[in-house]
Design a protein around this motif. Structure first.
Motif, PDB file in Angstrom:
ATOM      1  N   GLY A   1       0.833  -1.191   0.000  1.00 12.97           N
ATOM      2  CA  GLY A   1       0.000   0.000   0.000  1.00 12.97           C
ATOM      3  C   GLY A   1       0.870   1.244   0.000  1.00 12.97           C
ATOM      4  O   GLY A   1       1.816   1.345   0.780  1.00 12.97           O
ATOM      5  N   TYR A   2       0.571   2.153  -0.865  1.00 19.31           N
ATOM      6  CA  TYR A   2       1.305   3.416  -0.907  1.00 19.31           C
ATOM      7  C   TYR A   2       0.442   4.471  -1.579  1.00 19.31           C
ATOM      8  O   TYR A   2      -0.588   4.164  -2.159  1.00 19.31           O
ATOM      9  CB  TYR A   2       2.632   3.268  -1.648  1.00 19.31           C
ATOM     10  N   TRP A   3       0.855   5.714  -1.479  1.00 20.76           N
ATOM     11  CA  TRP A   3       0.156   6.803  -2.138  1.00 20.76           C
ATOM     12  C   TRP A   3       1.184   7.720  -2.769  1.00 20.76           C
ATOM     13  O   TRP A   3       2.367   7.682  -2.441  1.00 20.76           O
ATOM     14  CB  TRP A   3      -0.739   7.566  -1.171  1.00 20.76           C
ATOM     15  N   GLY A   4       0.724   8.543  -3.700  1.00 22.14           N
ATOM     16  CA  GLY A   4       1.636   9.456  -4.370  1.00 22.14           C
ATOM     17  C   GLY A   4       0.916  10.683  -4.890  1.00 22.14           C
ATOM     18  O   GLY A   4      -0.312  10.716  -4.981  1.00 22.14           O
ATOM     19  N   LEU A   5       1.710  11.700  -5.212  1.00 22.20           N
ATOM     20  CA  LEU A   5       1.185  12.960  -5.712  1.00 22.20           C
ATOM     21  C   LEU A   5       2.161  13.490  -6.753  1.00 22.20           C
ATOM     22  O   LEU A   5       3.365  13.545  -6.508  1.00 22.20           O
ATOM     23  CB  LEU A   5       1.044  13.961  -4.567  1.00 22.20           C
ATOM     24  N   ASP A   6       1.657  13.863  -7.919  1.00 24.56           N
ATOM     25  CA  ASP A   6       2.455  14.488  -8.968  1.00 24.56           C
ATOM     26  C   ASP A   6       1.965  15.917  -9.151  1.00 24.56           C
ATOM     27  O   ASP A   6       0.758  16.159  -9.223  1.00 24.56           O
ATOM     28  CB  ASP A   6       2.316  13.745 -10.299  1.00 24.56           C
ATOM     29  N   VAL A   7       2.906  16.866  -9.202  1.00 19.05           N
ATOM     30  CA  VAL A   7       2.566  18.275  -9.387  1.00 19.05           C
ATOM     31  C   VAL A   7       3.383  18.820 -10.551  1.00 19.05           C
ATOM     32  O   VAL A   7       4.586  18.589 -10.636  1.00 19.05           O
ATOM     33  CB  VAL A   7       2.866  19.096  -8.118  1.00 19.05           C
ATOM     34  N   THR A   8       2.704  19.518 -11.448  1.00 19.09           N
ATOM     35  CA  THR A   8       3.356  20.129 -12.604  1.00 19.09           C
ATOM     36  C   THR A   8       2.907  21.578 -12.702  1.00 19.09           C
ATOM     37  O   THR A   8       1.748  21.894 -12.469  1.00 19.09           O
ATOM     38  CB  THR A   8       2.952  19.401 -13.895  1.00 19.09           C
ATOM     39  N   SER A   9       3.851  22.459 -13.037  1.00 22.00           N
ATOM     40  CA  SER A   9       3.490  23.864 -13.241  1.00 22.00           C
ATOM     41  C   SER A   9       4.253  24.420 -14.438  1.00 22.00           C
ATOM     42  O   SER A   9       5.339  23.965 -14.778  1.00 22.00           O
ATOM     43  CB  SER A   9       3.780  24.691 -11.987  1.00 22.00           C
ATOM     44  N   GLU A  10       3.644  25.402 -15.077  1.00 30.49           N
ATOM     45  CA  GLU A  10       4.257  26.045 -16.233  1.00 30.49           C
ATOM     46  C   GLU A  10       3.931  27.534 -16.174  1.00 30.49           C
ATOM     47  O   GLU A  10       2.786  27.923 -15.964  1.00 30.49           O
ATOM     48  CB  GLU A  10       3.709  25.443 -17.519  1.00 30.49           C
ATOM     49  N   LEU A  11       4.944  28.355 -16.359  1.00 29.30           N
ATOM     50  CA  LEU A  11       4.778  29.800 -16.361  1.00 29.30           C
ATOM     51  C   LEU A  11       5.302  30.342 -17.683  1.00 29.30           C
ATOM     52  O   LEU A  11       6.475  30.171 -18.012  1.00 29.30           O
ATOM     53  CB  LEU A  11       5.550  30.437 -15.198  1.00 29.30           C
ATOM     54  N   ARG A  12       4.434  30.970 -18.444  1.00 27.48           N
ATOM     55  CA  ARG A  12       4.840  31.588 -19.703  1.00 27.48           C
ATOM     56  C   ARG A  12       5.110  33.064 -19.424  1.00 27.48           C
ATOM     57  O   ARG A  12       4.195  33.882 -19.399  1.00 27.48           O
ATOM     58  CB  ARG A  12       3.766  31.431 -20.758  1.00 27.48           C
ATOM     59  N   ALA A  13       6.374  33.376 -19.189  1.00 27.95           N
ATOM     60  CA  ALA A  13       6.757  34.748 -18.877  1.00 27.95           C
ATOM     61  C   ALA A  13       6.604  35.654 -20.097  1.00 27.95           C
ATOM     62  O   ALA A  13       6.091  36.760 -19.994  1.00 27.95           O
ATOM     63  CB  ALA A  13       8.190  34.777 -18.357  1.00 27.95           C
ATOM     64  N   THR A  14       7.074  35.187 -21.237  1.00 30.97           N
ATOM     65  CA  THR A  14       6.911  35.895 -22.514  1.00 30.97           C
ATOM     66  C   THR A  14       6.667  34.845 -23.589  1.00 30.97           C
ATOM     67  O   THR A  14       6.684  33.647 -23.312  1.00 30.97           O
ATOM     68  CB  THR A  14       8.168  36.718 -22.877  1.00 30.97           C
ATOM     69  N   ASP A  15       6.486  35.291 -24.834  1.00 24.31           N
ATOM     70  CA  ASP A  15       6.329  34.330 -25.929  1.00 24.31           C
ATOM     71  C   ASP A  15       7.588  33.493 -26.128  1.00 24.31           C
ATOM     72  O   ASP A  15       7.524  32.367 -26.617  1.00 24.31           O
ATOM     73  CB  ASP A  15       5.986  35.056 -27.229  1.00 24.31           C
ATOM     74  N   ALA A  16       8.735  34.026 -25.731  1.00 30.83           N
ATOM     75  CA  ALA A  16      10.000  33.331 -25.941  1.00 30.83           C
ATOM     76  C   ALA A  16      10.523  32.628 -24.686  1.00 30.83           C
ATOM     77  O   ALA A  16      11.475  31.854 -24.767  1.00 30.83           O
ATOM     78  CB  ALA A  16      11.058  34.318 -26.436  1.00 30.83           C
ATOM     79  N   LEU A  17       9.920  32.876 -23.517  1.00 38.01           N
ATOM     80  CA  LEU A  17      10.439  32.318 -22.256  1.00 38.01           C
ATOM     81  C   LEU A  17       9.324  31.606 -21.502  1.00 38.01           C
ATOM     82  O   LEU A  17       8.305  32.196 -21.145  1.00 38.01           O
ATOM     83  CB  LEU A  17      11.022  33.422 -21.373  1.00 38.01           C
ATOM     84  N   THR A  18       9.552  30.314 -21.280  1.00 30.89           N
ATOM     85  CA  THR A  18       8.626  29.496 -20.496  1.00 30.89           C
ATOM     86  C   THR A  18       9.419  28.781 -19.409  1.00 30.89           C
ATOM     87  O   THR A  18      10.476  28.213 -19.673  1.00 30.89           O
ATOM     88  CB  THR A  18       7.926  28.450 -21.381  1.00 30.89           C
ATOM     89  N   VAL A  19       8.917  28.820 -18.180  1.00 32.66           N
ATOM     90  CA  VAL A  19       9.539  28.110 -17.061  1.00 32.66           C
ATOM     91  C   VAL A  19       8.615  26.955 -16.704  1.00 32.66           C
ATOM     92  O   VAL A  19       7.412  27.142 -16.529  1.00 32.66           O
ATOM     93  CB  VAL A  19       9.733  29.049 -15.847  1.00 32.66           C
ATOM     94  N   PHE A  20       9.186  25.755 -16.597  1.00 30.04           N
ATOM     95  CA  PHE A  20       8.416  24.543 -16.380  1.00 30.04           C
ATOM     96  C   PHE A  20       9.033  23.766 -15.234  1.00 30.04           C
ATOM     97  O   PHE A  20      10.253  23.671 -15.124  1.00 30.04           O
ATOM     98  CB  PHE A  20       8.429  23.694 -17.667  1.00 30.04           C
TER      99      PHE A  20
END
Length: 52
Positions: free
Chosen positions: A14-33
């Motif tokens: 028995g176990y549990w888990g959590l996955d978290v993803t985020s993405e920030l589009r600062a500009t059209d040319a810069l994305t932080v993931f």
């Protein structure tokens, strides 16, 4: 005739888990993931059994 297939069973686990993803589009040319995973345990003890 082929060989019988065997598998190893660790019993009930028995176990549990959590996955978290985020993405920030600062500009059209810069994305932080970023992503992370959290699980309740990363190793399981117990007697593995071999079954036919």
């Amino acid at each position: 005739m082929g060989r019988p297939v065997q598998y190893r069973s660790g019993g009930d686990i028995g176990y549990w888990g959590l996955d978290v993803t985020s993405e920030l589009r600062a500009t059209d040319a810069l994305t932080v993931f970023g992503t992370t995973s959290i699980v309740s345990d990363d190793a399981f003890d117990g007697g593995a059994r071999t079954s036919p």
